[in-house]
Write a protein that holds these residues in place. Structure first.
Motif: not given
Length: 332
Positions: A274-292, A264-272
């Motif tokens: 444009p060169d990153t896929s939704l799947t990759d955005l989701e993975k990165v958000v998860a990675r940052y969430r994991k380290i708090d 859901e976070v990835a979907e909101v910021i996707l427009k920011q």
């Protein structure tokens, strides 16, 4: 014949009503935009690490508080502070260490921090070769592209090494000659054994087989007001309501990130991004969430600010700590 004419007239009237309605809505929206206060924000980098900020922009939280944000990419915390001090930007968004440098430099109208967005270093240590069960001792004798000297990523890395019994001056070499924007390219080109990268650059290297993420510098460095918003003391004093509303919009961005899924976070910021896929955005958000990486509140404690200065003292960037009350603006 009369029926045909009547039908034609009705259609014309409906079209006129539709056009007038559209014009009214457009005028109404334009009026709202004109009422918004435009704020120029110099951001140190454009990275998924700052997801709560982009959520606040894309979800219209700033507009809810009558603010129109203009982001100005200004690579390097030193350049961000220069933009704010020169008046080219109203608000600076960079490492909190920048305000300390300005204060220690004797600036009378110095910068004060009024909100934090991240609470840990957002860079990841990327190795050229895959390393199972990585340990910091694996860095001994190696060359690391570490970022700008006196910048938080490099200072945090050095601090973490010393805390783990490794001398960053003797046991390995940290290269600070490569510009922030060129670090990924330099590593791909064969320079260095390791590199510290923010996302999505670290993930891109992994996807293309150029490197492997082995550690989070943020987890190694601990909690600090890593990336924050600051402005001249005079600007804050003259625009207290604006600063308050800006902070509330950022808080809503943080709240959204903590209450919604990675996708859901990835979907909101996707427009920011444009060169990153939704799947990759989701993975990165998860990675940052994991380290708090993201705090639950824009406010940060004296303890975290002192820890930031512990890192700077360890590096030799400052000789003594600045009082928390001097550089932190708390709404009255």
């Amino acid at each position: 014949m009369k029926k045909k004419v009547s039908l034609f007239v009705i259609i014309i009237l409906l079209l006129v009503i539709f056009m007038l309605g559209a014009l009214f809505l457009d005028f109404n929206n334009s009026s709202k935009n004109k009422d918004n206060i435009r704020v120029r924000v110099a951001e140190v980098a454009h990275t998924i690490f700052y997801a709560p900020q982009y959520v606040a922009i894309e979800n219209g939280y700033f507009e809810e508080y009558g603010i129109e944000v203009e982001l100005i990419l200004t690579a390097g915390a030193d350049k961000v502070t220069a933009a704010v001090l020169s008046g080219d930007a109203d608000i600076g968004f960079s490492g909190s260490e920048a305000t300390i440098y300005v204060y220690n430099g004797g600036e009378k109208d110095y910068l004060k921090t009024f909100a934090q967005l991240t609470q840990k270093d957002g860079s990841f240590l990327v190795a050229r070769e895959k390393i199972d069960d990585f340990d910091l001792t694996d860095l001994k004798g190696k060359n690391i592209i570490g970022g700008r000297a006196f910048g938080m990523p490099e200072m945090t890395l050095r601090y973490a090494l010393r805390q783990n019994g490794i001398d960053p001056n003797q046991d390995l070499f940290i290269d600070t000659s490569v510009a922030f924007s060129a670090m990924s390219g330099a590593f791909i080109g064969g320079q260095g054994d390791f590199v510290t990268l923010f996302e999505p650059n670290a993930l891109e290297l992994e996807k293309n087989g150029y490197g492997y993420v082995v550690a989070s510098v943020g987890e190694l460095g601990g909690i600090v007001p890593y990336t924050s918003y600051s402005a001249r003391s005079s600007y804050i004093k003259e625009n207290k309501d604006l600063i308050s509303n800006f902070t509330k919009a950022i808080q809503k961005g943080l709240d959204f990130v903590h209450s919604h899924s990675d996708k859901e976070v990835a979907e909101v910021i996707l427009k920011q991004f444009p060169d990153t896929s939704l799947t990759d955005l989701e993975k990165v958000v998860a990675r940052y969430r994991k380290i708090d990486a993201w705090p639950t509140t824009t406010e940060f404690s004296k303890e975290s600010f002192d820890h930031l200065q512990d890192i700077m003292l360890d590096y030799g960037a400052i000789e003594e700590k600045v009082l928390y009350s001097k550089l932190i603006y708390n709404e009255e």
